[in-house]
Design an enzyme around this catalytic site. Structure first.
Site, PDB file in Angstrom:
ATOM      1  N   SER A 263     -14.513  24.331 -28.810  1.00 12.95           N
ATOM      2  CA  SER A 263     -14.765  23.071 -29.515  1.00 12.95           C
ATOM      3  C   SER A 263     -13.688  22.847 -30.560  1.00 12.95           C
ATOM      4  O   SER A 263     -13.212  23.798 -31.190  1.00 12.95           O
ATOM      5  CB  SER A 263     -16.138  23.116 -30.184  1.00 12.95           C
ATOM      6  OG  SER A 263     -16.265  22.081 -31.134  1.00 12.95           O
TER       7      SER A 263
ATOM      8  N   ASN B 286     -17.685  26.717 -23.959  1.00 16.91           N
ATOM      9  CA  ASN B 286     -18.281  25.712 -23.081  1.00 16.91           C
ATOM     10  C   ASN B 286     -17.954  25.975 -21.610  1.00 16.91           C
ATOM     11  O   ASN B 286     -16.804  26.241 -21.269  1.00 16.91           O
ATOM     12  CB  ASN B 286     -17.772  24.317 -23.458  1.00 16.91           C
ATOM     13  CG  ASN B 286     -18.093  23.953 -24.898  1.00 16.91           C
ATOM     14  OD1 ASN B 286     -19.141  24.314 -25.416  1.00 16.91           O
ATOM     15  ND2 ASN B 286     -17.176  23.258 -25.550  1.00 16.91           N
TER      16      ASN B 286
ATOM     17  N   ASN C 100      -1.632  -1.068  13.551  1.00 16.73           N
ATOM     18  CA  ASN C 100      -3.079  -0.862  13.660  1.00 16.73           C
ATOM     19  C   ASN C 100      -3.405   0.495  14.277  1.00 16.73           C
ATOM     20  O   ASN C 100      -4.252   1.233  13.774  1.00 16.73           O
ATOM     21  CB  ASN C 100      -3.714  -1.975  14.501  1.00 16.73           C
ATOM     22  CG  ASN C 100      -3.571  -3.346  13.861  1.00 16.73           C
ATOM     23  OD1 ASN C 100      -3.020  -3.477  12.773  1.00 16.73           O
ATOM     24  ND2 ASN C 100      -4.055  -4.369  14.542  1.00 16.73           N
TER      25      ASN C 100
ATOM     26  N   GLU D  45     -19.351  21.974 -15.592  1.00 21.50           N
ATOM     27  CA  GLU D  45     -19.662  20.590 -15.940  1.00 21.50           C
ATOM     28  C   GLU D  45     -18.760  19.608 -15.192  1.00 21.50           C
ATOM     29  O   GLU D  45     -19.214  18.549 -14.738  1.00 21.50           O
ATOM     30  CB  GLU D  45     -19.519  20.407 -17.454  1.00 21.50           C
ATOM     31  CG  GLU D  45     -20.561  21.180 -18.246  1.00 21.50           C
ATOM     32  CD  GLU D  45     -20.318  21.114 -19.743  1.00 21.50           C
ATOM     33  OE1 GLU D  45     -19.299  20.505 -20.173  1.00 21.50           O
ATOM     34  OE2 GLU D  45     -21.132  21.672 -20.499  1.00 21.50           O
TER      35      GLU D  45
ATOM     36  N   THR E  27     -39.571  26.819 -10.120  1.00 23.31           N
ATOM     37  CA  THR E  27     -39.795  25.488  -9.564  1.00 23.31           C
ATOM     38  C   THR E  27     -40.077  24.576 -10.746  1.00 23.31           C
ATOM     39  O   THR E  27     -40.679  25.003 -11.744  1.00 23.31           O
ATOM     40  CB  THR E  27     -40.987  25.454  -8.584  1.00 23.31           C
ATOM     41  OG1 THR E  27     -42.193  25.772  -9.285  1.00 23.31           O
ATOM     42  CG2 THR E  27     -40.780  26.437  -7.435  1.00 23.31           C
ATOM     43  N   HIS E  28     -39.642  23.349 -10.668  1.00 26.16           N
ATOM     44  CA  HIS E  28     -39.774  22.398 -11.782  1.00 26.16           C
ATOM     45  C   HIS E  28     -39.130  22.944 -13.050  1.00 26.16           C
ATOM     46  O   HIS E  28     -39.505  22.567 -14.163  1.00 26.16           O
ATOM     47  CB  HIS E  28     -41.243  22.067 -12.058  1.00 26.16           C
ATOM     48  CG  HIS E  28     -42.004  21.601 -10.856  1.00 26.16           C
ATOM     49  ND1 HIS E  28     -41.983  20.294 -10.427  1.00 26.16           N
ATOM     50  CD2 HIS E  28     -42.783  22.287  -9.976  1.00 26.16           C
ATOM     51  CE1 HIS E  28     -42.735  20.186  -9.334  1.00 26.16           C
ATOM     52  NE2 HIS E  28     -43.212  21.377  -9.032  1.00 26.16           N
TER      53      HIS E  28
ATOM     54  N   GLN F  59      -7.378  -1.595   4.779  1.00 28.43           N
ATOM     55  CA  GLN F  59      -6.417  -0.977   3.864  1.00 28.43           C
ATOM     56  C   GLN F  59      -7.147  -0.167   2.793  1.00 28.43           C
ATOM     57  O   GLN F  59      -6.595   0.764   2.210  1.00 28.43           O
ATOM     58  CB  GLN F  59      -5.532  -2.042   3.215  1.00 28.43           C
ATOM     59  CG  GLN F  59      -4.465  -1.479   2.283  1.00 28.43           C
ATOM     60  CD  GLN F  59      -3.482  -2.548   1.844  1.00 28.43           C
ATOM     61  OE1 GLN F  59      -2.789  -3.138   2.647  1.00 28.43           O
ATOM     62  NE2 GLN F  59      -3.465  -2.810   0.546  1.00 28.43           N
TER      63      GLN F  59
ATOM     64  N   SER G 176       0.816  -1.217   0.000  1.00 32.96           N
ATOM     65  CA  SER G 176       0.000   0.000   0.000  1.00 32.96           C
ATOM     66  C   SER G 176       0.849   1.266   0.000  1.00 32.96           C
ATOM     67  O   SER G 176       0.307   2.372  -0.016  1.00 32.96           O
ATOM     68  CB  SER G 176      -0.908   0.017   1.230  1.00 32.96           C
ATOM     69  OG  SER G 176      -0.139   0.018   2.424  1.00 32.96           O
TER      70      SER G 176
ATOM     71  N   TYR H 147      -9.128  -5.039  14.022  1.00 30.55           N
ATOM     72  CA  TYR H 147      -8.532  -4.674  12.746  1.00 30.55           C
ATOM     73  C   TYR H 147      -8.661  -5.834  11.775  1.00 30.55           C
ATOM     74  O   TYR H 147      -8.458  -7.006  12.121  1.00 30.55           O
ATOM     75  CB  TYR H 147      -7.051  -4.299  12.895  1.00 30.55           C
ATOM     76  CG  TYR H 147      -6.457  -3.821  11.593  1.00 30.55           C
ATOM     77  CD1 TYR H 147      -6.618  -2.501  11.193  1.00 30.55           C
ATOM     78  CD2 TYR H 147      -5.795  -4.695  10.737  1.00 30.55           C
ATOM     79  CE1 TYR H 147      -6.116  -2.049   9.980  1.00 30.55           C
ATOM     80  CE2 TYR H 147      -5.287  -4.261   9.523  1.00 30.55           C
ATOM     81  CZ  TYR H 147      -5.454  -2.933   9.146  1.00 30.55           C
ATOM     82  OH  TYR H 147      -4.968  -2.506   7.944  1.00 30.55           O
TER      83      TYR H 147
ATOM     84  N   LYS I  83     -18.056  27.904 -30.377  1.00 28.56           N
ATOM     85  CA  LYS I  83     -18.454  27.360 -29.082  1.00 28.56           C
ATOM     86  C   LYS I  83     -17.643  27.945 -27.928  1.00 28.56           C
ATOM     87  O   LYS I  83     -16.455  28.194 -28.028  1.00 28.56           O
ATOM     88  CB  LYS I  83     -18.296  25.831 -29.060  1.00 28.56           C
ATOM     89  CG  LYS I  83     -19.296  25.076 -29.897  1.00 28.56           C
ATOM     90  CD  LYS I  83     -20.701  25.205 -29.381  1.00 28.56           C
ATOM     91  CE  LYS I  83     -20.906  24.593 -28.005  1.00 28.56           C
ATOM     92  NZ  LYS I  83     -20.670  23.154 -27.967  1.00 28.56           N
TER      93      LYS I  83
ATOM     94  N   LYS J 232      -8.038   4.252   2.749  1.00 31.08           N
ATOM     95  CA  LYS J 232      -7.235   5.426   2.446  1.00 31.08           C
ATOM     96  C   LYS J 232      -7.447   5.959   1.039  1.00 31.08           C
ATOM     97  O   LYS J 232      -7.526   7.182   0.844  1.00 31.08           O
ATOM     98  CB  LYS J 232      -5.757   5.107   2.689  1.00 31.08           C
ATOM     99  CG  LYS J 232      -5.415   5.035   4.187  1.00 31.08           C
ATOM    100  CD  LYS J 232      -4.035   4.507   4.456  1.00 31.08           C
ATOM    101  CE  LYS J 232      -3.959   3.003   4.313  1.00 31.08           C
ATOM    102  NZ  LYS J 232      -4.844   2.271   5.248  1.00 31.08           N
TER     103      LYS J 232
END
Length: 481
Positions: A282, A290, A115, A295, A160-161, A327, A28, A322, A288, A330
């Protein structure tokens, strides 16, 4: 002759070494090496406790602390690094200590286990990094508040909606995101109280027969107390799971903000323009622009939620104490920390530099019969039951749709024709009740919502005063002041 066997912290019981497949599975150190500064910090505290217990002489303690300082400096300079033969961060650092101290370095292992070491290291790491995360959240809160202050009186379509509902202050909408972020910080501050418990001294699971002082170690490392139960101390990963929940909620809030910015920046909305520095283009369409930061913030929320689900699934069936499954705690924690520290500065920069199209917002605010509720509430103030007022305004909206008119376009005769409730009457009654024309005003609709928590510009400014005090306190907590 030099001993070229890989160093292990557990080899005495075994006649042969592990299979290559087991070694590859067990290693690890490639991800837990980032715990090295915290492991060294805990090692210094443990060395002092061993000295106070009479297990290290004064001269041995000085040599031990000097070697730990030297090892830390070598790590920072990149002169000491883990090797493929090191199983984990603890193995690598003990190797570094033995190289500097010989057999004296092996004395540091007394009274502790990997541990309780790793449980301590991970808490130290998270308590440190949570304060950095809070600092980045404060930057985003501040960016949103700056925009909100500028647009406290800018009317916008409240939805709303995703349908036009009622006019709101655009500043009010921006501050809604700030309130969500302040709850995120509150959760992290509250999390820190439960994370401030030191597992060091719990050993593998049962504590130690050596005369150690867990309370002294806890105090030196900045914890509020030592763990009261050694078995729980090494098995507990609630602090990691709870942090991941906090991180996932931050991700959700960033995603919701990101989604709104994507909509606001679209040609259909055109409420804002994202600065060039926080946009991309783009490869095929030259025109474009973006909103990639928004996003990506939206997309990263899935990663943060996934980390939480991963750890909860790992923990759900583990017996005390333990187990090697732990492991797996992390990588999701580290990934969530890295993700937040990557995303938050970009979102803050995008928000602070975005340009708001106030004229477009103001023009769009009354669209979709958004003042209908204000008209219904006017009738209520005139003594009409809300059920009847709702019905009357609903009929009025249908009449407008059929005749291709907006509420503000109607003549007094047309209003009265739909319902006698809409008879024009005086502009303002003796009791202060406004006339129909007065409530068909966007600014009037905003100003009327002046109750606590409302969208009136004055209430938005009150929110800003309160939020600045809250955010200043959060910044002070993050800096430790």
């Amino acid at each position: 002759m030099a001993d070229n066997k890989p160093m292990r912290l557990w080899g005495g019981r075994f006649e042969g070494g592990p299979a290559d497949a087991l070694t590859r599975l067990s290693v690890s150190v490639q991800f837990d090496w980032r715990l090295a500064p915290y492991d060294l910090l805990a090692s210094r505290a443990h060395a002092r406790v061993l000295h106070r217990a009479g297990l290290l002489t004064g001269e041995e303690l000085d040599r031990m602390l000097g070697a730990l300082d030297e090892l830390e400096s070598a790590c920072k300079r990149g002169e000491f690094r883990p090797t493929v033969a090191d199983e984990d961060v603890h193995t690598a650092l003990e190797r570094g200590l033995l190289e500097r101290l010989g057999s004296l370095g092996g004395k540091l292992r007394a009274g502790r286990s990997r541990n309780d070491q790793v449980a301590t290291d991970l808490r130290l790491y998270l308590r440190d990094h949570v304060r950095t995360i809070v600092s980045r959240l404060v930057e985003l809160e501040t960016a949103l508040m700056s925009q909100a202050e500028e647009h406290a009186a800018t009317a916008a379509p409240g939805m709303t909606h995703l349908q036009h509902a009622q006019p709101v202050s655009f500043g009010h909408q921006l501050l809604a995101h700030v309130h969500a972020l302040t709850r995120d910080v509150d959760r992290l501050k509250d999390w820190d109280k439960r994370a401030a418990v030191s597992p060091l001294g719990s050993g593998a699971l049962a504590g130690s027969s050596l005369p150690l002082d867990p309370a002294a170690v806890a105090a030196e490392l900045g914890f509020d107390s030592p763990a009261p139960n050694s078995m729980d101390a090494v098995a507990d990963r609630d602090f990691a799971a709870e942090f991941l929940f906090c991180a996932a909620m931050i991700g959700v809030h960033l995603s919701r903000l990101g989604e709104e910015i994507v909509l606001w920046a679209s040609q259909e909305f055109r409420w804002i323009e994202v600065d060039d520095a926080y946009s991309t283009g783009s490869s095929i369409m030259p025109q474009k622009k973006n909103p990639d930061v928004a996003e990506l913030a939206r997309g990263k929320s899935g990663r943060l939620i996934g980390s939480l689900m991963s750890l909860l699934t790992t923990l759900k069936g583990l017996p005390l104490t333990y187990n090697r499954d732990l492991q797996e705690d992390k990588e999701p924690v580290f990934d969530s920390v890295d993700t937040l520290l990557l995303v938050l500065p970009a979102v803050s920069g995008m928000v602070s530099t975005m340009r708001v199209n106030s004229a477009k917002l103001e023009a769009s605010a009354p669209e979709g019969f958004a003042l209908a509720t204000d008209l219904a509430e006017l009738l209520v103030r005139r003594g009409v039951a809300f059920r009847d007022a709702h019905e009357a305004v609903g009929h009025l909206v249908v009449w407008c749709q059929v005749n291709d008119k907006d509420l503000g376009d109607l003549t007094d005769e047309e209003l009265a024709k739909v319902s006698p409730h809409f008879a024009a009457g005086p502009a303002e009654a003796a009791d202060g009740t406004p006339g129909v024309r007065e409530v068909l005003s966007v600014q009037g609709a905003l100003a009327a919502r002046s109750a606590f928590g409302g969208t009136a510009p004055d209430r938005v400014r009150d929110q800003l005063v309160s939020l600045r005090e809250i955010v200043d306190g959060q910044a002070a907590w993050a800096s430790g002041s």
